[in-house]
Enzyme design. Structure first.
Site, mmCIF file in Angstrom:
data_model
loop_
_atom_site.group_PDB
_atom_site.id
_atom_site.type_symbol
_atom_site.label_atom_id
_atom_site.label_comp_id
_atom_site.label_asym_id
_atom_site.label_seq_id
_atom_site.Cartn_x
_atom_site.Cartn_y
_atom_site.Cartn_z
ATOM 1 N N TRP A 68 0.831 -1.215 0.000
ATOM 2 C CA TRP A 68 0.000 0.000 0.000
ATOM 3 C C TRP A 68 0.863 1.263 0.000
ATOM 4 O O TRP A 68 1.782 1.370 0.816
ATOM 5 C CB TRP A 68 -0.890 -0.007 1.252
ATOM 6 N N TYR A 93 -4.936 -0.574 -4.752
ATOM 7 C CA TYR A 93 -3.669 0.106 -4.471
ATOM 8 C C TYR A 93 -3.096 0.623 -5.791
ATOM 9 O O TYR A 93 -2.862 -0.158 -6.726
ATOM 10 C CB TYR A 93 -2.650 -0.836 -3.790
ATOM 11 N N SER A 103 -11.890 -7.396 6.009
ATOM 12 C CA SER A 103 -11.001 -6.346 6.495
ATOM 13 C C SER A 103 -11.836 -5.212 7.064
ATOM 14 O O SER A 103 -12.685 -4.653 6.354
ATOM 15 C CB SER A 103 -10.095 -5.831 5.369
ATOM 16 N N SER A 113 -0.532 -1.491 9.113
ATOM 17 C CA SER A 113 0.064 -0.230 9.608
ATOM 18 C C SER A 113 0.632 -0.350 11.026
ATOM 19 O O SER A 113 0.297 0.461 11.904
ATOM 20 C CB SER A 113 -0.938 0.932 9.538
ATOM 21 N N PRO A 114 1.522 -1.307 11.253
ATOM 22 C CA PRO A 114 2.095 -1.449 12.599
ATOM 23 C C PRO A 114 2.890 -0.225 13.033
ATOM 24 O O PRO A 114 3.046 0.016 14.231
ATOM 25 C CB PRO A 114 3.026 -2.669 12.449
ATOM 26 N N LEU A 115 3.361 0.567 12.059
ATOM 27 C CA LEU A 115 4.111 1.788 12.411
ATOM 28 C C LEU A 115 3.251 3.041 12.240
ATOM 29 O O LEU A 115 3.787 4.151 12.231
ATOM 30 C CB LEU A 115 5.376 1.912 11.547
ATOM 31 N N GLY A 138 5.294 -2.382 6.012
ATOM 32 C CA GLY A 138 5.425 -1.694 4.723
ATOM 33 C C GLY A 138 6.843 -1.162 4.643
ATOM 34 O O GLY A 138 7.449 -0.870 5.674
ATOM 35 N N ASN A 152 13.217 -3.778 10.112
ATOM 36 C CA ASN A 152 11.930 -4.227 10.657
ATOM 37 C C ASN A 152 11.892 -5.734 10.942
ATOM 38 O O ASN A 152 11.255 -6.177 11.893
ATOM 39 C CB ASN A 152 10.789 -3.841 9.713
#
Ligand code: NDP
Length: 327
Positions: free
Chosen positions: A21, A54, A154, A210-212, A286, A296
């Protein structure tokens, strides 16, 4: 790399995975995608996430071209895609999960990805206009035709997923097996309250996104918005408020202090916090460059450092408990 079962399926996903994304096509061309995906795969990543919408389908084209060059054995990796927003502005092809749209969508995605089948397909959002029963039948048929292996949801409400499961059980159809929710220190609510009760009872998988928080939790926005970051890219201005919010920045500064104490980076600690949640099957990361993948992927090693004491400190800083109580 550790692997976790995707809910109650027999499928194992690497606990860290990679998505496309806002990166593939926009920041990352085919050659860069080859390098980024290879860096992830070499670290044991076996799951690559995409979506029809996307970059208006171009993200799938970039991933498809990269996969062709990489020439990995098809059995060794998983690719997912997602449907809902559509690519065409006609009544039946946008903001929907109707049968016709879904059948056309999977055919289009497979063509762009240059694959015979997708491993997981998601209903990217719930549809307000399509009966869940119609969607369940269409997803079942796509699987029966061999165009996808598993299906999921989702950002659906727990009650909507239960309804889909009940319909599938009633008609002996393929059930949805995985939810793809946002989950990070700023946005924990889709792994709390009703959701936790649901994940527990149904052993439903989760591939979290979106873990960050779009890079915010790496600490890179502490001195403004770097030109070469997601926030610096034209079209992403909607993220600026989040990147410049004083309260957000002070929380990230506290996260950095704890990361420094543990001898890891801010991004690694934020990802490791996601990993410590037992209801997470995989954390979809990402990356716009190879170095980020390399940094990461070490979050797996850092997760052992997220002791209950560290977790409590992070939860307090980001007011995770407070949000839990509001549920
Ligand atoms: P993150 O929150 O992890 O943000 C990734 C971005 O942060 C990167 O592209 C990069 O941006 C920056 N970054 C990553 N690592 C570092 C690092 N170590 N140091 C500094 N900056 C870093 O994940 P995404 O928001 O990209 O979401 C991950 C995936 O989840 C998506 O690719 C997609 O597959 C999925 N997703 C699903 C959604 C859904 O509705 N189901 C919605 C959104 C995402 P840059 O270098 O440009 O600053």
């Amino acid at each position: 790399m550790q692997y976790r079962f995707l809910g109650k399926t027999g499928l194992q996903v690497s606990e860290l995975s990679l998505g496309s994304w806002l990166t593939f096509k926009k920041q990352v061309d085919v050659q860069a995608a080859v390098e980024i995906m290879a860096a992830a795969y070499d670290q044991g990543v076996n799951f690559f996430d995409n979506a029809e919408n996307y970059a208006y389908g171009r993200s799938e084209e970039v991933m498809g071209a990269a996969l062709k060059q990489l020439n990995w054995r098809r059995g060794s990796y998983l690719v997912s895609t997602k449907f809902y927003w559509g690519l065409h502005d006609t009544p039946n092809e946008k903001n929907t999960l109707n049968r016709k749209y879904l059948i056309e969508a999977i055919n289009g995605s497979l063509k762009r990805l240059e694959l015979d089948y997708a491993d997981i397909i998601y209903c990217h959002r719930p549809s307000k206009t399509t009966p869940i029963e119609e969607t369940v039948w269409a997803m079942h048929n796509i699987i029966e035709w061999g165009k996808a292996l598993y299906w999921g949801t989702s950002e659906w409400a727990a009650a909507e997923i239960v309804e889909a499961i009940n319909i599938a059980e009633r008609h002996h159809l393929h059930k949805p097996v995985v939810e793809q929710p946002q989950y990070n220190l700023f946005e924990p609510k889709r792994m709390q309250g009703d959701y936790v009760r649901f994940y527990k009872e149904y052993n439903y998988g989760t591939t979290i996104w979106s873990p960050l928080a779009s890079g915010m939790l790496s600490g890179k926005y502490s001195k403004g918005i770097p030109a070469d970051s997601r926030g610096g890219i034209k079209g992403n201005e909607w993220l600026h408020k989040h990147f410049t919010d004083a309260d957000n920045l002070s929380k990230v500064a506290a996260l950095t202090e704890i990361a420094d104490g543990l001898g890891c980076t801010t991004a690694q600690l934020a990802i490791a916090w996601c990993l410590q949640n037992p209801f997470v099957s995989t954390v979809i990361t990402g990356a716009s460059r190879v170095e980020q993948v390399q940094e990461n992927m070490k979050a797996s090693e850092v997760s052992a450092k997220v002791t209950p004491e560290i977790k409590n400190r992070l939860d307090e800083i980001f007011e995770v408990r407070e949000k839990e109580e509001e549920e």
